[in-house]
Design an enzyme around this catalytic site. Structure first.
Site, PDB file in Angstrom:
ATOM      1  CE  LYS A  54      -3.769  -2.239   2.030  1.00 48.72           C
ATOM      2  NZ  LYS A  54      -4.386  -2.642   3.406  1.00 48.72           N
ATOM      3  CD  GLN A  98      -3.312  -4.607   6.454  1.00 47.95           C
ATOM      4  OE1 GLN A  98      -3.194  -3.495   5.835  1.00 47.95           O
ATOM      5  NE2 GLN A  98      -3.917  -5.440   6.140  1.00 47.95           N
ATOM      6  CG  ASP A 121      -9.925  -0.413   4.434  1.00 48.26           C
ATOM      7  OD1 ASP A 121      -9.669  -0.442   3.434  1.00 48.26           O
ATOM      8  OD2 ASP A 121      -9.357  -0.879   5.634  1.00 48.26           O
TER       9      ASP A 121
END
Ligand code: NAP
Length: 283
Positions: A54, A98, A121
């Protein structure tokens, strides 16, 4: 039989990154540099690899990225305090925690602390609600399913009126995928581990999205000839990455996404896109 047309997610993701670079250059002219902060708890090697990729992708398009690494035994309270700090930092446009988090931390609680306007997200209940009330354009949509919609769109596949079958009902893939297909006027069926007659459901699908996590599970004779097959699965078998769909399905499908090089690259491209959108919304 010619076999399925391969949907090249790698190439489409590269197109998106090029488009985003141009948008980021425009933002920079207004002294805005989009910034993503990734919170990584613990030392899980797979999570570390995802976070590194990422960061690389951010650097390539000109997004500032930062990793806040916390020890695996960090308390939930400390993690929440960090997120609250990031919520109020104007330099941070996107916050990503994460997953998975260590067992002593309740990820549902933690994800709810992220400011929905920075939730790139798309897992916050406010953003989930926006998706299901048809207001997805105002919030953030999870990156994997929005990447799949982009793959369909850029391949010229219109879900309207088609039978779409989604296998898997996770909050990350299956449920938001079903929501997006419904919003595109497909007739949607969601299947899961308790579904009876799974093969029969699969055979009805004009668009079949498979997000199970079981290597080569979907067989050729379960798939309607000419169907669009989207393979989300990422499984390691003897060190080799493979999807949830058996290779033989290529002989009957009309379109198929490969693993690797299909859905995977799109997930990261959409994360970049969400970060850019978050920055644009600050204007
Ligand atoms: P997950 O949370 O484990 O969910 C798996 C889903 O599959 C569950 O809803 C489960 O049903 C269903 N399922 C399991 N066995 C089944 C069976 N035999 N028949 C029908 N349904 C079954 O997984 P996930 O996070 O959604 O991820 C799914 C896969 O996609 C994994 O391989 C993951 O690595 C991959 N993935 C890839 C990307 C990417 O960017 N390419 C992104 C995210 C995930 P129940 O709900 O009944 O248990």
């Amino acid at each position: 039989m010619l076999g399925a047309q391969i949907i090249d997610g790698k190439a489409i993701a590269a197109d998106i990154r090029r488009e985003l670079k141009a948008e980021i250059n425009e933002l920079r002219k207004q002294d805005i540099v989009p910034g993503l902060t990734v919170v990584l708890v613990g030392d899980d090697p797979a999570s570390q690899t995802y976070v590194r990729s990422k960061q690389r992708a951010c650097a390539e398009v000109g997004i500032r990225s930062e990793v806040k690494a916390l020890a695996k035994d960090v308390s939930q309270a400390k993690l929440i305090a960090l997120i609250e700090e990031l919520n109020s930092d104007p330099e941070v446009n996107g916050i990503l925690v994460q997953l998975p988090l260590p067992a002593h931390i309740d990820s549902d609680v933690v994800l709810r602390v992220i400011d929905p306007a920075k939730d790139v997200d798309g897992f916050h209940p406010v953003n989930v609600g926006s998706l299901w009330t048809g207001l997805a354009g105002q919030g953030f949509v999870p990156c994997t399913p929005s990447g799949i919609m982009e793959l369909l769109h850029r391949t010229g596949i219109q879900p309207e009126g088609l039978n779409a079958v989604v296998i898997g009902r996770s909050n990350i893939v299956g449920k938001p995928m079903a929501g997006l297909l419904l919003q595109s006027n497909a007739t949607v069926t969601i299947c899961h581990s308790r579904t009876q007659g799974l093969e029969e459901h699969c055979r009805q699908a004009d668009i079949l999205v498979v997000a199970i996590g079981r290597a080569r599970f979907i067989q050729r004779d379960w798939v309607k000839p000419g169907a669009v097959v989207i393979d989300v699965g990422m499984n390691r078998v003897d060190g080799v990455l493979c999807g949830d769909v058996d290779e033989s399905v290529r002989q009957v499908a009309g379109y198929i996404t490969p693993v690797p090089g299909g859905v995977g690259p799109m997930t990261i491209a959409q994360l970049l896109r969400n970060t850019v959108i978050a920055a644009q919304r600050t204007l």
